[in-house]
Design a protein around this motif. Structure first.
Motif, PDB file in Angstrom:
ATOM      1  N   SER A  29      50.708 -62.313   8.528  1.00  0.00           N
ATOM      2  CA  SER A  29      51.856 -63.346   8.681  1.00  0.00           C
ATOM      3  C   SER A  29      52.927 -62.895   7.677  1.00  0.00           C
ATOM      4  N   ARG A  30      52.762 -62.221   6.731  1.00  0.00           N
ATOM      5  CA  ARG A  30      53.840 -61.787   5.614  1.00  0.00           C
ATOM      6  C   ARG A  30      54.703 -60.605   6.412  1.00  0.00           C
ATOM      7  N   ILE A  31      54.295 -59.852   7.224  1.00  0.00           N
ATOM      8  CA  ILE A  31      54.750 -58.836   8.088  1.00  0.00           C
ATOM      9  C   ILE A  31      55.635 -59.432   9.055  1.00  0.00           C
ATOM     10  N   ALA A  32      55.033 -60.616   9.687  1.00  0.00           N
ATOM     11  CA  ALA A  32      55.818 -61.277  11.114  1.00  0.00           C
ATOM     12  C   ALA A  32      56.841 -62.025  10.248  1.00  0.00           C
ATOM     13  N   ASP A 123      63.461 -76.816  12.595  1.00  0.00           N
ATOM     14  CA  ASP A 123      63.648 -75.641  11.483  1.00  0.00           C
ATOM     15  C   ASP A 123      64.955 -74.546  11.904  1.00  0.00           C
ATOM     16  N   GLY A 124      64.727 -74.492  13.187  1.00  0.00           N
ATOM     17  CA  GLY A 124      65.792 -73.404  13.739  1.00  0.00           C
ATOM     18  C   GLY A 124      67.061 -74.287  13.643  1.00  0.00           C
ATOM     19  N   ALA A 135      65.619 -67.089   8.392  1.00  0.00           N
ATOM     20  CA  ALA A 135      64.701 -68.129   8.710  1.00  0.00           C
ATOM     21  C   ALA A 135      64.773 -68.631  10.311  1.00  0.00           C
ATOM     22  N   LEU A 136      65.967 -68.365  10.865  1.00  0.00           N
ATOM     23  CA  LEU A 136      65.957 -68.695  12.329  1.00  0.00           C
ATOM     24  C   LEU A 136      65.292 -68.037  13.094  1.00  0.00           C
ATOM     25  N   GLY A 137      65.105 -66.545  12.898  1.00  0.00           N
ATOM     26  CA  GLY A 137      64.178 -65.628  13.595  1.00  0.00           C
ATOM     27  C   GLY A 137      62.816 -66.224  13.391  1.00  0.00           C
ATOM     28  N   THR A 138      62.521 -66.546  12.071  1.00  0.00           N
ATOM     29  CA  THR A 138      61.241 -67.248  11.681  1.00  0.00           C
ATOM     30  C   THR A 138      60.805 -68.344  12.691  1.00  0.00           C
ATOM     31  N   SER A 139      61.688 -69.175  12.773  1.00  0.00           N
ATOM     32  CA  SER A 139      61.523 -70.290  13.402  1.00  0.00           C
ATOM     33  C   SER A 139      61.259 -70.116  14.994  1.00  0.00           C
TER      34      SER A 139
END
Length: 232
Positions: A29-32, A123-124, A135-139
């Motif tokens: 998860s941390r890597i992702a 979130d995005g 954060a956009l990439g994460t969402s």
């Protein structure tokens, strides 16, 4: 190390029995989410201390993530977060298309449980408003995880968790994350709306085109980036 910030907070996720599988889940998860970018050397002492696990447990977790192609062991140098090849990225998208489209195609009758998808889109939108492109990439990654979760299959969730984490490695090497992620926020919203309206076939068609477009774009940009980094 900045990437260790908050890692000690994840110690609670290990429960009373600290297993390599749980440690690998945390690190995956941390890597992702970008806390450990591609090329980062992972310190056994620092990570083991933050999580409160033994060296043997951590090494087994590293072995599991190496098998998933997220880490690589370099002789006499240590363990590093892997840098994917262009061929890796192309194969990741083939896998995504096969799995994600099949999940949508296999949905039963509406209504569908799309609350997780809606939260990822929200979130995005918030990240875009704050110009937080990471954060956009994460969402965006979370949107696709939630999409796969509609299948209700732990095995499929596990498969795609590794696939999407591996894809995120490629994303971290792209210089312009806004250009990479922002165009797809609206398309996530379109897929969400189709599913909210019960339009499974429409959602699958939107998703198939989305993934094909994204594959072309990411492969092009990532290929250029990899070529720039090659020694001349």
């Amino acid at each position: 190390m900045a990437e260790l910030n908050g890692l000690a907070d994840d110690r609670a996720l290990l429960g009373r029995t600290s297993t390599a599988e749980r440690v690998s889940d945390i690190l995956r998860s941390r890597i992702a989410e970008g806390f450990f970018p591609p090329g980062t050397r992972l310190s056994e002492d620092s990570i083991g201390g933050a999580l409160g696990v033994s060296r043997n447990t951590l090494r087994e977790a590293f072995r599991l993530l190496t098998h998933e192609r997220l880490l690589v062991h370099e002789l006499n140098r240590g363990v590093f977060v892997r840098i994917p090849t262009v061929e890796d990225v192309e194969d990741i998208y083939r896998t995504r298309s096969l799995v994600e489209c099949a999940v949508v195609r296999g949905l039963g009758k509406p209504p569908y449980a799309v609350d997780g998808l809606a939260r990822a889109v929200a979130d995005g939108q918030r990240a875009t408003g704050e110009k937080d492109w990471k954060a956009l990439g994460t969402s965006n990654i979370r949107f696709h995880r939630e999409l796969v979760a509609l299948a209700g299959s732990a095995r499929t969730d596990e498969l795609m968790s590794g696939v999407l984490a591996e894809l995120r490695l490629a994303f971290h090497l792209v210089d312009d994350p806004r250009r990479l992620h922002e165009p797809y926020l609206a398309r996530n919203g379109q897929i969400l709306k189709a599913l909210q309206d019960g339009g499974r076939d429409e959602a699958e068609q939107l998703l198939a085109v989305y993934l094909a477009d994204s594959r072309r774009r990411v492969v092009e940009v990532y290929g250029q980036r990899v070529a720039e980094q090659k020694p001349k």
